[in-house]
Design a protein around this motif. Structure first.
Motif, mmCIF file in Angstrom:
data_model
loop_
_atom_site.group_PDB
_atom_site.id
_atom_site.type_symbol
_atom_site.label_atom_id
_atom_site.label_comp_id
_atom_site.label_asym_id
_atom_site.label_seq_id
_atom_site.Cartn_x
_atom_site.Cartn_y
_atom_site.Cartn_z
ATOM 1 N N GLU A 75 41.592 0.320 -34.052
ATOM 2 C CA GLU A 75 40.382 0.323 -34.415
ATOM 3 C C GLU A 75 39.602 0.774 -33.124
ATOM 4 N N SER A 76 39.937 -0.555 -32.717
ATOM 5 C CA SER A 76 39.068 -0.386 -30.720
ATOM 6 C C SER A 76 39.484 1.263 -30.487
ATOM 7 N N LEU A 77 41.295 1.940 -30.475
ATOM 8 C CA LEU A 77 41.264 2.751 -30.172
ATOM 9 C C LEU A 77 41.168 4.095 -30.649
ATOM 10 N N LYS A 78 39.973 3.944 -31.879
ATOM 11 C CA LYS A 78 39.081 4.505 -32.384
ATOM 12 C C LYS A 78 37.855 4.875 -31.697
ATOM 13 N N HIS A 79 37.468 3.861 -31.332
ATOM 14 C CA HIS A 79 35.884 3.730 -31.389
ATOM 15 C C HIS A 79 36.188 4.355 -29.101
#
Length: 176
Positions: A75-79
């Motif tokens: 999820e942090s990579l998507k952000h």
């Protein structure tokens, strides 16, 4: 000194007395009643058949279980990828051909600077700090004002200070 005399008085006899004492017997271990099924090894065919046999009710219960998990790192990579999509074109580039591949860069993520832009911003602030304030530089390059103030405070581009040598009492070596 007096206490040492009383402490060491008859020391050998006391030591031999302690060594010769019988030690207390340890408590007996707890006896474990092992069921006779546990003593059966893998050689018994009934046990191996029971292990490899499919259990239909347990299999149906297992199929009814649904697990959904989320990885916080993805999820942090998507952000991070979404933030990288916000890009701005370069304001300044190196003139001429560049052997290091900096000419190929056409845009930069918002909130970041290329090397050439950083040097240009620092140099312009050094030349004219009243015109090129940290707020103006941050607005022009889409940066954080707090970060820009820190950059201007701690990074000084190409400042050369020449300290002239003192000529008083300088001894020089004479050539032969």
């Amino acid at each position: 000194m007096v206490s040492r005399i009383f402490r060491n008085f008859n020391l050998e006899n006391r030591v031999h007395h302690e060594i010769s004492k019988q030690r207390p017997q340890p408590a007996p271990h707890h006896q474990v009643n092992v069921p006779p099924e546990a003593e059966i090894g893998p050689e018994v065919p009934e046990v191996t058949d029971a292990i490899h046999k499919k259990n239909a009710p347990l299999l149906s219960l297992l199929k009814s279980v649904y697990v959904e998990s989320k990885d916080p790192e993805t999820e942090s990579l998507k952000h991070a990828e979404q933030k990288e999509e916000e890009r701005r074109p370069l304001r300044y580039r190196l003139p001429g051909g560049d052997p290091y591949g900096l000419v190929d860069i056409t845009d930069v993520p918002k909130g970041k600077l290329s090397i050439v832009e950083a040097l240009r911003a620092l140099a312009s602030h050094k030349r004219d700090p009243q015109t090129w304030t940290p707020e103006k530089i941050a607005r022009e390059y889409s940066l954080n004002v707090k970060d820009m103030k820190a950059h201007l405070k701690f990074f000084i581009p190409f400042e050369v200070k020449i300290i002239p040598p003192k000529m008083d009492n300088v001894k020089q070596l004479k050539g032969s």
